[in-house]
Design a protein around this motif. Structure first.
Motif, PDB file in Angstrom:
ATOM      1  N   VAL A  70     -83.692   9.623  14.052  1.00 39.25           N
ATOM      2  CA  VAL A  70     -83.832  10.007  12.640  1.00 39.25           C
ATOM      3  C   VAL A  70     -83.330   8.887  11.718  1.00 39.25           C
ATOM      4  O   VAL A  70     -82.903   9.157  10.587  1.00 39.25           O
ATOM      5  CB  VAL A  70     -83.066  11.329  12.357  1.00 39.25           C
ATOM      6  CG1 VAL A  70     -83.733  12.499  13.055  1.00 39.25           C
ATOM      7  CG2 VAL A  70     -81.605  11.228  12.781  1.00 39.25           C
ATOM      8  N   GLU A  73     -85.451   8.809   8.504  1.00 40.43           N
ATOM      9  CA  GLU A  73     -85.120   9.903   7.593  1.00 40.43           C
ATOM     10  C   GLU A  73     -83.790   9.655   6.878  1.00 40.43           C
ATOM     11  O   GLU A  73     -83.671   9.881   5.667  1.00 40.43           O
ATOM     12  CB  GLU A  73     -85.054  11.220   8.366  1.00 40.43           C
ATOM     13  CG  GLU A  73     -86.397  11.724   8.876  1.00 40.43           C
ATOM     14  CD  GLU A  73     -86.768  11.138  10.225  1.00 40.43           C
ATOM     15  OE1 GLU A  73     -86.230  10.060  10.570  1.00 40.43           O
ATOM     16  OE2 GLU A  73     -87.595  11.752  10.932  1.00 40.43           O
ATOM     17  N   ARG A  76     -84.264   6.955   4.266  1.00 44.67           N
ATOM     18  CA  ARG A  76     -85.040   7.422   3.108  1.00 44.67           C
ATOM     19  C   ARG A  76     -84.176   8.313   2.216  1.00 44.67           C
ATOM     20  O   ARG A  76     -84.242   8.221   0.984  1.00 44.67           O
ATOM     21  CB  ARG A  76     -86.281   8.170   3.577  1.00 44.67           C
ATOM     22  CG  ARG A  76     -87.255   8.426   2.444  1.00 44.67           C
ATOM     23  CD  ARG A  76     -88.639   8.806   2.911  1.00 44.67           C
ATOM     24  NE  ARG A  76     -88.713  10.192   3.299  1.00 44.67           N
ATOM     25  CZ  ARG A  76     -88.871  10.628   4.533  1.00 44.67           C
ATOM     26  NH1 ARG A  76     -88.976   9.766   5.521  1.00 44.67           N
ATOM     27  NH2 ARG A  76     -88.917  11.916   4.805  1.00 44.67           N
ATOM     28  N   ALA A  77     -83.366   9.159   2.833  1.00 45.13           N
ATOM     29  CA  ALA A  77     -82.453   9.995   2.039  1.00 45.13           C
ATOM     30  C   ALA A  77     -81.434   9.127   1.310  1.00 45.13           C
ATOM     31  O   ALA A  77     -81.028   9.427   0.184  1.00 45.13           O
ATOM     32  CB  ALA A  77     -81.750  11.005   2.941  1.00 45.13           C
ATOM     33  N   SER A  82     -86.597  12.624  -0.719  1.00 42.66           N
ATOM     34  CA  SER A  82     -86.424  14.030  -0.333  1.00 42.66           C
ATOM     35  C   SER A  82     -87.063  14.242   1.031  1.00 42.66           C
ATOM     36  O   SER A  82     -88.189  13.821   1.275  1.00 42.66           O
ATOM     37  CB  SER A  82     -87.072  14.952  -1.365  1.00 42.66           C
ATOM     38  OG  SER A  82     -86.844  16.307  -1.033  1.00 42.66           O
ATOM     39  N   LEU A  83     -86.332  14.908   1.924  1.00 40.36           N
ATOM     40  CA  LEU A  83     -86.803  15.129   3.294  1.00 40.36           C
ATOM     41  C   LEU A  83     -87.465  16.485   3.418  1.00 40.36           C
ATOM     42  O   LEU A  83     -87.122  17.433   2.697  1.00 40.36           O
ATOM     43  CB  LEU A  83     -85.629  15.026   4.269  1.00 40.36           C
ATOM     44  CG  LEU A  83     -84.802  13.736   4.217  1.00 40.36           C
ATOM     45  CD1 LEU A  83     -83.688  13.797   5.246  1.00 40.36           C
ATOM     46  CD2 LEU A  83     -85.676  12.517   4.452  1.00 40.36           C
ATOM     47  N   SER A  84     -88.406  16.582   4.352  1.00 45.06           N
ATOM     48  CA  SER A  84     -89.053  17.864   4.612  1.00 45.06           C
ATOM     49  C   SER A  84     -88.126  18.758   5.422  1.00 45.06           C
ATOM     50  O   SER A  84     -87.107  18.307   5.966  1.00 45.06           O
ATOM     51  CB  SER A  84     -90.356  17.642   5.387  1.00 45.06           C
ATOM     52  OG  SER A  84     -90.066  17.183   6.705  1.00 45.06           O
ATOM     53  N   GLU A  87     -87.872  17.536   9.013  1.00 45.82           N
ATOM     54  CA  GLU A  87     -87.044  16.339   9.135  1.00 45.82           C
ATOM     55  C   GLU A  87     -85.565  16.704   9.069  1.00 45.82           C
ATOM     56  O   GLU A  87     -84.737  16.147   9.809  1.00 45.82           O
ATOM     57  CB  GLU A  87     -87.401  15.351   8.036  1.00 45.82           C
ATOM     58  CG  GLU A  87     -88.756  14.690   8.236  1.00 45.82           C
ATOM     59  CD  GLU A  87     -89.179  13.834   7.060  1.00 45.82           C
ATOM     60  OE1 GLU A  87     -89.918  12.861   7.261  1.00 45.82           O
ATOM     61  OE2 GLU A  87     -88.771  14.155   5.911  1.00 45.82           O
ATOM     62  N   LEU A  88     -85.230  17.646   8.202  1.00 44.10           N
ATOM     63  CA  LEU A  88     -83.839  18.087   8.110  1.00 44.10           C
ATOM     64  C   LEU A  88     -83.410  18.804   9.391  1.00 44.10           C
ATOM     65  O   LEU A  88     -82.272  18.648   9.853  1.00 44.10           O
ATOM     66  CB  LEU A  88     -83.667  19.008   6.899  1.00 44.10           C
ATOM     67  CG  LEU A  88     -83.727  18.305   5.540  1.00 44.10           C
ATOM     68  CD1 LEU A  88     -83.920  19.320   4.426  1.00 44.10           C
ATOM     69  CD2 LEU A  88     -82.461  17.482   5.293  1.00 44.10           C
ATOM     70  N   SER A 256     -81.124  17.015   1.147  1.00 47.31           N
ATOM     71  CA  SER A 256     -81.362  15.578   1.321  1.00 47.31           C
ATOM     72  C   SER A 256     -80.243  14.773   0.687  1.00 47.31           C
ATOM     73  O   SER A 256     -79.848  13.718   1.221  1.00 47.31           O
ATOM     74  CB  SER A 256     -82.714  15.186   0.720  1.00 47.31           C
ATOM     75  OG  SER A 256     -83.782  15.872   1.353  1.00 47.31           O
ATOM     76  N   SER A 260     -77.846  12.069   2.384  1.00 47.25           N
ATOM     77  CA  SER A 260     -77.634  10.738   1.804  1.00 47.25           C
ATOM     78  C   SER A 260     -76.156  10.362   1.803  1.00 47.25           C
ATOM     79  O   SER A 260     -75.798   9.212   2.084  1.00 47.25           O
ATOM     80  CB  SER A 260     -78.187  10.701   0.383  1.00 47.25           C
ATOM     81  OG  SER A 260     -77.908   9.469  -0.237  1.00 47.25           O
TER      82      SER A 260
END
Length: 785
Positions: A70, A73, A76-77, A82-84, A87-88, A256, A260
């Motif tokens: 991940v 992910e 990106r966070a 924003s994660l789906s 993905e979370l 998300s 982060s």
């Protein structure tokens, strides 16, 4: 290096390694793996693999399930993305997997008292993010959907959505059930087009039906119309769904943002998990190959004991034993083609690359490997068609490159040195090349079928001949490497076996010069002598093994006889004691009667009564104490070994030997306790048997310690199915009517396997998915008959 890795088939070995990887993180580490030339780094890699192999030996499995890569992910966070929901969930699953492996490694050190400092060092770097994991799990379910409970607003909105949907459906159902409407419809159903509820209307009734057309069938005979009566309701439903989507997006953005905040920690955890997966992958590979950890050195010394090529069938491959870099740095393997010379070169080369990659080698314990600064190989026909080079030119190009780049701490492997040109010139060139490599201090293994090189090692210090044995009777190579003996061509012997006339063979022998004939005779004599010496050595080794086995059997039998003797003596003493006790009781009655007579005035002296009682007491046999009997037994008994069942004399309890701690101290498990016990306090009662290492259970049922739930997360499929079958049997014996089998979400393979197994089990009454409070789809609840 790339050329050597290709020639020695290093990538094929890595493909075997990839079969044991648990996650994409470990896969990336293996794909990027190349041998190291740093001795300290290689030593650390080997120690890591050895610790992984020890953990695998103790536990049988490693919980690395649920871990995914991940990194994308998390990054990106980190930059505000924003994660789906899915993905979370992957992040939550990976955090859980990290916690599992961290606790697993800590338990190995604490419970099994096994030192694994390198693995423990990695485990301490994993930071459990329980709060983030909990936040994600409270908002997103096992299917990757945001739950109603994620926020009060979402619960309210979804209640409205369900209410509007119910109203729309109710309105449309009354419409399609109407007698007047049914003849206008293609089918009495409710469907959805453009996220609005519609009904299918025949094309010819479009004008008499009314409403909004959203779609039509492929043939055009059916129109999908939203009746005017539900337009307002559909609008309300659409608006509510938009609010729902906005609230879901807000929840995902909030989660998300939490990711982060912990992105750096997550990335560090992923790096550590990648290393751990990589280590345990190498451990699984070592177990499959029955490999061992080699001793390492920086002196260019190799000592292989029964080494096997890792890409060949490990059950049928003929092992080789050889040394290089000690008394000699040049090993010249001579003999005919197809005899196994090239396989020997590739075996040594690939095993060296494996050792320098931190991978245990397919050889016996005690093998030693050097860490070379560079490895060079010229093996096989690598003729360059583009440059129109001959076989000789191609090989010579490689050898020129090797001579330019090699150092004193290099390993050089050359197949068919000097081949492809005039035999006389090729042999002379081969000798000159070997001398050059030797003078520069490198280690070299070379194969050749030139007879001129058979005497090479006899004339030079630091060089030795070798050959691969050939069975003339079967006309097949045995692939056994014979050190110190040059190879014979066996041309005459093979020709004779194939039916060539003796006259032709004798004429051919006359064509050989005297030196060549004498050389062949000497080689034949050497081979015969070595075979005889090897046979005698094997027989001596077998005799020693048989003698040791017989000695152990005799000691065990003597101990059994001594124990039987002591049991018989004890039984006899107990019978005698019982007889004396009965007599004593009877005498006590008589003495009591005598005293009664004395009271009545009869002449019975008191000292006569006391003497009589004393004589009765002395007549009772003295039972041999258990401690003295055990000491006698121990004199004839062997020392305990791991797995022996013993009796701890000071406690009078039976237990099992777990480990020899040295200084006549042993670690013994008695029930649920582990304790150190001195040798003199132990009595062996049964020979070693496999020690069961199942986790200790916490609940009691009808005499069996069984948990009400079985956790399979991280298990391999076949191991998990065996555990489920055993667990159901234990639960039935324990008297449980309902148990839980936790398999997690993962790929769904474990869940499917568990369902199939319990469905066909004769003692399972029913099975169902657990509700959300019980763990959701990650848990199967089983009712037992």
């Amino acid at each position: 290096m790339e050329h050597v890795l290709r020639v020695l088939e290093y990538e094929k070995m890595k493909k075997q390694l990839l079969e044991h990887v648990a996650s994409s993180l470990g896969r990336e580490k293996i794909q990027a793996l190349v041998p190291s030339t740093d001795v300290e780094e290689v030593e650390r890699w080997q120690l890591e693999t050895a610790e992984g192999a020890e953990v695998l030996r103790l536990k049988g499995h490693i919980p690395l399930g649920g871990i995914t890569d991940v990194k994308t992910e998390a990054k990106r966070a980190q930059i505000g993305g924003s994660l789906s929901a899915q993905e979370l969930m992957n992040i939550s699953s990976t955090l859980y997997g990290g916690r599992q492996i961290k606790g697993f490694i800590e338990d190995v050190e604490e419970e099994d008292q096994t030192p694994i400092p390198l693995l423990s060092e990695y485990a301490t770097q994993i930071e459990p993010l329980r709060e983030l994991e909990r936040s994600i799990n409270q908002c997103i379910d096992d299917y990757g959907h945001v739950m109603d409970s994620a926020s009060p607003e979402l619960r309210t909105i979804r209640h409205q959505v369900r209410s509007f949907e119910s109203n729309v459906r109710s309105k449309l159902e009354s419409l399609i059930k109407s007698q007047n409407t049914q003849k206008l419809l293609s089918d009495a159903i409710i469907t959805i087009r453009n996220e609005r509820y519609v009904v299918p209307v025949k094309q010819e009734y479009r004008g008499s039906f009314g409403g909004i057309v959203h779609d039509q069938s492929a043939s055009g005979a059916t129109l999908f119309i939203e009746p005017q009566a539900v337009v307002v309701l559909n609008n309300q439903l659409r608006e509510a769904k938009m609010k729902e989507a906005q609230e879901v997006e807000r929840i995902l953005a909030r989660l998300s943002a939490q990711v982060s905040e912990q992105a750096e920690v997550i990335l560090v955890n992923l790096d550590v998990l990648a290393v751990l997966d990589f280590i345990f992958t190498k451990a699984h590979y070592a177990k499959k190959m029955k490999a061992s950890k080699p001793q390492l050195n920086a002196n260019g010394y190799i000592n292989l004991k029964d080494a096997r090529h890792p890409l060949l069938d490990q059950e049928t491959v003929v092992p080789i034993s050889m040394k290089l870099g000690g008394d000699y740095r040049s090993l010249i393997i001579t003999g005919p083609n197809t005899g196994g010379k090239t396989v020997t070169l590739k075996t040594v080369g690939l095993i060296t690359l494996m050792a320098q990659s931190g991978i245990q080698i397919p050889a016996e314990h005690g093998s030693e490997m050097a860490v070379y600064s560079s490895i060079f190989a010229d093996i096989g026909d690598e003729q360059s068609i583009e440059q129109s080079l001959s076989t000789f030119s191609s090989h010579m190009t490689n050898i020129v490159r090797i001579l330019d780049q090699m150092r004193s701490d290099s390993l050089v492997l050359i197949d068919e040195l000097g081949a492809g040109t005039d035999p006389t010139e090729g042999a002379a060139l081969a000798i000159s090349i070997l001398d050059t490599i030797y003078r520069r201090g490198a280690c070299v293994m070379a194969t050749t079928h030139y007879s001129e090189l058979k005497g090479y090692a006899y004339n030079r210090d630091g060089a030795v001949n070798a050959s691969v044995e050939f069975d003339v009777e079967t006309l097949r190579p045995t692939y056994r490497l014979l050190i110190g003996i040059p190879g014979r061509s066996n041309a005459f012997a093979i020709s004779r076996r194939l039916g060539l006339s003796e006259e032709i063979i004798e004429q051919a022998k006359e064509q050989l010069d005297l030196d060549a004939t004498q050389m062949e005779t000497v080689i034949a004599s050497l081979e015969e002598n070595q075979k005889l010496a090897q046979k005698e050595s094997d027989e001596a080794t077998q005799l020693r093994k048989d003698s040791a086995s017989l000695h152990a059997q005799l000691e065990e039998k003597l101990a059994e006889l001594e124990e039987q003797k002591q049991d018989i003596l004890k039984e006899a003493e107990e019978r005698a004691a019982k007889a004396v006790q009965d007599a004593t009781e009877e005498a006590e009655v008589i003495i009591a009667e005598l005293r009664e007579l004395q009271k009545q005035g009869l002449s019975v002296k008191e000292h006569q009564i006391i003497d009589a009682k004393k004589h009765l007491d002395e007549a009772a046999p003295k039972l041999t104490s258990g401690q003295k009997r055990v000491k006698k037994l121990q004199k004839a008994n062997r020392k305990p070994i791991s797995g022996d069942e013993v009796k701890v004399l000071s406690f009078g309890q039976k237990g099992t030997i777990l480990e020899d701690l040295g200084n006549d101290e042993y670690q013994v498990q008695i029930g649920i306790m582990k304790m150190k016990v001195d040798l003199k306090d132990l009595q062996v009662t049964e020979k070693a048997k496999p020690i069961e290492t199942r986790p200790m259970a916490t609940l009691r049922g009808n005499g069996f310690h069984v948990k009400p739930e079985l956790d399979l997360r991280g298990e391999r499929y076949e191991d998990a199915m065996r555990r489920v079958e055993k667990y159901i049997d234990d639960a039935l014996l324990a008297g449980y009517h309902q148990v839980s089998i936790i398999h997690g979400k993962g790929t769904g393979a474990l869940r499917k396997g568990v369902k199939q197994l319990v469905d066909r089990h004769p003692r399972v009454k029913a099975a169902r998915d657990a509700d959300m409070k019980e763990g959701g789809l990650g848990n199967t609840v089983v009712e037992l008959k």
